[in-house]
Design a protein around this motif. Sequence first.
Motif, mmCIF file in Angstrom:
data_model
loop_
_atom_site.group_PDB
_atom_site.id
_atom_site.type_symbol
_atom_site.label_atom_id
_atom_site.label_comp_id
_atom_site.label_asym_id
_atom_site.label_seq_id
_atom_site.Cartn_x
_atom_site.Cartn_y
_atom_site.Cartn_z
ATOM 1 N N ASN A 39 34.910 48.384 41.909
ATOM 2 C CA ASN A 39 34.605 47.789 43.409
ATOM 3 C C ASN A 39 35.546 47.297 43.931
ATOM 4 O OD1 ASN A 39 32.201 46.400 42.610
ATOM 5 N ND2 ASN A 39 33.224 45.437 41.130
ATOM 6 N N THR A 40 37.241 48.319 44.491
ATOM 7 C CA THR A 40 38.089 48.599 45.338
ATOM 8 C C THR A 40 37.879 50.010 46.280
ATOM 9 O OG1 THR A 40 39.479 47.420 43.736
ATOM 10 C CG2 THR A 40 40.302 49.109 45.517
ATOM 11 N N LYS A 41 37.372 49.373 47.061
ATOM 12 C CA LYS A 41 36.636 50.580 48.107
ATOM 13 C C LYS A 41 38.136 50.845 48.920
ATOM 14 C CE LYS A 41 32.765 48.455 47.766
ATOM 15 N NZ LYS A 41 32.523 48.675 46.797
ATOM 16 N N ASP A 42 38.766 50.651 49.009
ATOM 17 C CA ASP A 42 40.085 51.358 49.502
ATOM 18 C C ASP A 42 41.208 51.391 47.950
ATOM 19 O OD1 ASP A 42 41.080 53.257 51.857
ATOM 20 O OD2 ASP A 42 42.345 51.099 52.945
ATOM 21 N N ILE A 43 41.211 52.549 47.898
ATOM 22 C CA ILE A 43 42.197 53.621 46.917
ATOM 23 C C ILE A 43 43.458 53.913 47.683
ATOM 24 C CG2 ILE A 43 42.174 54.920 44.924
ATOM 25 C CD1 ILE A 43 39.119 55.347 44.945
ATOM 26 N N ASP A 44 43.651 54.071 48.125
ATOM 27 C CA ASP A 44 44.705 55.247 48.718
ATOM 28 C C ASP A 44 45.911 53.742 48.555
ATOM 29 O OD1 ASP A 44 43.591 57.943 48.635
ATOM 30 O OD2 ASP A 44 43.282 57.821 50.590
ATOM 31 N N PRO A 45 45.820 52.607 49.152
ATOM 32 C CA PRO A 45 46.539 52.007 49.275
ATOM 33 C C PRO A 45 47.284 51.376 48.456
ATOM 34 C CG PRO A 45 45.254 51.118 51.680
ATOM 35 C CD PRO A 45 44.610 52.607 50.265
ATOM 36 N N VAL A 46 46.807 50.932 47.138
ATOM 37 C CA VAL A 46 47.016 50.695 45.575
ATOM 38 C C VAL A 46 47.741 51.817 45.175
ATOM 39 C CG1 VAL A 46 45.835 50.070 43.656
ATOM 40 C CG2 VAL A 46 44.995 48.837 45.734
ATOM 41 N N LEU A 47 47.080 53.137 45.499
ATOM 42 C CA LEU A 47 47.546 53.832 44.894
ATOM 43 C C LEU A 47 49.271 54.234 44.952
ATOM 44 C CD1 LEU A 47 45.458 57.126 44.377
ATOM 45 C CD2 LEU A 47 45.912 55.126 42.411
#
Length: 160
Positions: free
Chosen positions: A95-103
């Motif tokens: 359900n996490t839509k934007d992966i890049d900022p998390v990583l």
Amino acid sequence: MEDWRKIDIDALDASTRNKRLTSETILANFINKGIIHKYSSQELSNLIGEISARINKNDYSSSILEIVVKYPVYAAEDSSLKLHYVQLINNCLVNTKDIDPVLKQLSDDEIDVLLKYCYKIMSLTELQATGQYIVNWVYKIISLHGQGVVLRYITDRKTI
């Protein structure tokens, strides 16, 4: 100089000296040495409660950042609770839509833990329906952090 006739050749043979270690003995050694923590049912229930509360608020990315990678569950008393924990992590990843900022917010060690969870999720038959999302996470992890992450995963004996 030592007398070569008194050397015990069998003691030098690797096949008799090093017995093959199973994953259970490796896990027990890590627990005994304090390298990893064996979660009690109560501790794991508390982590599950925290993640569930964040999921109910639709706060998926911070639950990944703050709970999942900070408290990796390598060993637990109750395997069904551990499976439920992994299912919640799968729910967060899907359900996490934007992966890049998390990583980009995670350190190398935290990325290693996240990749372990991805591979654990892909290995479970119950969660294979969401495999395309998890493969996307693995692809993003490798593209941002390089192939060394996969090599560390392969050589690490601490598995989820």
